[in-house]
Every structure is written in C-alpha cells, then in structure tokens.
Enzyme design. Sequence first.
Site, PDB file in Angstrom:
ATOM      1  N   GLY A 112       9.247  40.521   7.608  1.00  0.00           N
ATOM      2  CA  GLY A 112       8.972  41.647   6.740  1.00  0.00           C
ATOM      3  C   GLY A 112       7.505  42.016   6.650  1.00  0.00           C
ATOM      4  O   GLY A 112       6.790  42.097   7.650  1.00  0.00           O
ATOM      5  N   VAL A 123      11.736  49.175   0.624  1.00  0.00           N
ATOM      6  CA  VAL A 123      11.289  48.801   1.965  1.00  0.00           C
ATOM      7  C   VAL A 123      12.434  48.051   2.636  1.00  0.00           C
ATOM      8  O   VAL A 123      12.936  47.070   2.078  1.00  0.00           O
ATOM      9  CB  VAL A 123      10.049  47.880   1.936  1.00  0.00           C
ATOM     10  CG1 VAL A 123       9.517  47.662   3.342  1.00  0.00           C
ATOM     11  CG2 VAL A 123       8.970  48.442   1.034  1.00  0.00           C
ATOM     12  N   GLY A 141       4.408  33.851   3.274  1.00  0.00           N
ATOM     13  CA  GLY A 141       5.631  34.535   3.680  1.00  0.00           C
ATOM     14  C   GLY A 141       5.419  35.302   4.967  1.00  0.00           C
ATOM     15  O   GLY A 141       5.832  36.447   5.114  1.00  0.00           O
ATOM     16  N   ALA A 142       4.791  34.632   5.935  1.00  0.00           N
ATOM     17  CA  ALA A 142       4.208  35.326   7.081  1.00  0.00           C
ATOM     18  C   ALA A 142       5.169  35.643   8.213  1.00  0.00           C
ATOM     19  O   ALA A 142       4.826  36.419   9.108  1.00  0.00           O
ATOM     20  CB  ALA A 142       3.049  34.497   7.639  1.00  0.00           C
ATOM     21  N   ARG A 176       9.804  28.524   7.659  1.00  0.00           N
ATOM     22  CA  ARG A 176      10.641  28.391   8.857  1.00  0.00           C
ATOM     23  C   ARG A 176       9.774  28.105  10.086  1.00  0.00           C
ATOM     24  O   ARG A 176       9.164  29.005  10.660  1.00  0.00           O
ATOM     25  CB  ARG A 176      11.474  29.663   9.041  1.00  0.00           C
ATOM     26  CG  ARG A 176      12.462  29.866   7.903  1.00  0.00           C
ATOM     27  CD  ARG A 176      13.248  31.143   8.009  1.00  0.00           C
ATOM     28  NE  ARG A 176      12.448  32.321   7.683  1.00  0.00           N
ATOM     29  CZ  ARG A 176      12.946  33.550   7.572  1.00  0.00           C
ATOM     30  NH1 ARG A 176      14.240  33.758   7.774  1.00  0.00           N
ATOM     31  NH2 ARG A 176      12.159  34.567   7.286  1.00  0.00           N
ATOM     32  N   TYR A 187      13.977  39.494 -12.107  1.00  0.00           N
ATOM     33  CA  TYR A 187      13.120  39.914 -10.980  1.00  0.00           C
ATOM     34  C   TYR A 187      12.039  40.858 -11.478  1.00  0.00           C
ATOM     35  O   TYR A 187      10.849  40.699 -11.141  1.00  0.00           O
ATOM     36  CB  TYR A 187      13.941  40.583  -9.878  1.00  0.00           C
ATOM     37  CG  TYR A 187      13.067  41.129  -8.773  1.00  0.00           C
ATOM     38  CD1 TYR A 187      12.357  40.263  -7.947  1.00  0.00           C
ATOM     39  CD2 TYR A 187      12.923  42.498  -8.568  1.00  0.00           C
ATOM     40  CE1 TYR A 187      11.520  40.751  -6.945  1.00  0.00           C
ATOM     41  CE2 TYR A 187      12.107  42.993  -7.568  1.00  0.00           C
ATOM     42  CZ  TYR A 187      11.404  42.117  -6.753  1.00  0.00           C
ATOM     43  OH  TYR A 187      10.573  42.613  -5.774  1.00  0.00           O
ATOM     44  N   GLU A 207      14.096  41.930   5.036  1.00  0.00           N
ATOM     45  CA  GLU A 207      15.149  40.972   4.674  1.00  0.00           C
ATOM     46  C   GLU A 207      15.383  40.928   3.168  1.00  0.00           C
ATOM     47  O   GLU A 207      16.259  40.203   2.691  1.00  0.00           O
ATOM     48  CB  GLU A 207      14.762  39.566   5.147  1.00  0.00           C
ATOM     49  CG  GLU A 207      14.762  39.373   6.648  1.00  0.00           C
ATOM     50  CD  GLU A 207      14.433  37.940   7.036  1.00  0.00           C
ATOM     51  OE1 GLU A 207      14.070  37.147   6.142  1.00  0.00           O
ATOM     52  OE2 GLU A 207      14.536  37.618   8.227  1.00  0.00           O
TER      53      GLU A 207
END
Length: 252
Positions: free
Chosen positions: A13, A186, A9-10, A35, A153, A189
């Site tokens: 965020g 935090v 997830g680099a 992405r 979650y 996104e």
Amino acid sequence: MAKIALITGATSGIGAACADTFAAQGYDLILVARRENLLDTQAQQLNEKYGVKIKKLIADVRDKENINYVLDTLPGEWKNVDVLVNNAGLSQGLDPIDKGDTNDWDTMIDTNVKGLLYVTKVVSGWMVERKHGHIINIGSIAGKEVYPNGNVYCATKHAVDALSKGMRIDLLPHNIKVTQINPGMVETEFSIVRFKGDENRAKKVYDGLEPLIAQDIADAIWYVVSRPAHVNINDMLIMPTAQATGTIVKRD
C-alpha cells in the site's frame, strides 16, 4: 551518506509506494515490516532499480521491546534519519460499539496509536540530537470526522491527529517538522484487512467510483518533504474527486 527515510508498514500500500518514491529520489531506506518474504523481495527490487542502500527491519510496531531492539541496534550511521513515515496502521471490523470485538479494538489501538508512539519516541530522539528531521504521520478522514460503526478506528485516527499537533509543539524547539497526511478512500489492502480477507466485500467499498491509489498519497508525501526548509505543511486532507466526506460519495 545519502539522506535516509524510515518507513513503517513498508511492504504494501502507501508504505510500499513511499519506499519506491523516496528511493527514486536517492534516499537510502530503513524499511520496517512484519512479512519477511515481502520485505526481502521489495528490498532487492528497489536496490536493483535505484541502487540505494536498504536496511530491512523485521518487526511489529505493536511489540515495544522488539521495535526498540531493532531500532536501537541499528549501526550509528543509520540513525541519521531525515524522514520518518509512520505508515503502519489498520482497521479491523465495522461493527456498532455494542457488538465490537475487543480483540479488534486492541489490534487497532496497539498498532495505530501505541505502535506509532513507540517508533516516534526512538526516532525523534535521534532527530533531536541532530536538530533536524521530518515526521510524517498517516492519519485519515476518520481522524477528522466519525462515521457509523467506525467508533474505535475513528478514535485511533483522532488520536493520531492530536498526537501530530502535540509532536509539532514539543519538537518545535529542535527544528523538527511534523506533518499529518489524511487520506480518504484509497484502494490498498486496507479494506481486505478490515473485512479479514473477504475480498468481495472489500471490493464493494470502491464500486462505482475511482478511489485514490497508494501512489497518490506517496506523491503528496514527497511534495511535503521536498518543500524548502522554512516551509512545513502541517496537515493535508486528500480525497478522491468522488468523495465529499467520510460517508458521502458519488457512485456511477
């Protein structure tokens, strides 16, 4: 070769902040993200800024065959990973259990739990061979308590909490550290993703208070990683000053 950090997830965020922080410390990077355009831009900027080597992996951690393939086909020298940051994760929806969207449930479970496991299984195997490594799992305040409509979650982040403890036990004989970092609010996104692109609704989450930012968490992760070899920070819960629990906050 420099030390290596692998970050999932680099491209946004906390993951992006970690990439910048580790690059600033001279680490070469393996950046995993979905992405490609963002990953290309990020890698170019980090290389120009810090001069570190970067390996880009376009992959979705939910896809077991794909993530196994991109990791297994890394050149041998890139498998000497010193730090794994299991950052890829998300929340989808905020509904009571009887109104929940099962597609949202699948997305959260597949990303937050199964994706973390897929990556960890491969990378921890490399670490076991070298008798060296540090795994950082990004948990959440949601893994410490449950709040209204957070059901699935919260369950996934409770799973991360349990898995972090289990990993620490299993990997102890191999000299591998395991740390869980648990942020409160935090501003990344995260809320935009939770509310499926509704930026106005996401912004209201942080109205009247100063939330954490991604760099706050990256700084904490670097602190943990930079401790002496005989020191491991097992678990860290990080909240904005304005937040006491998952649901109790002070708004001006």
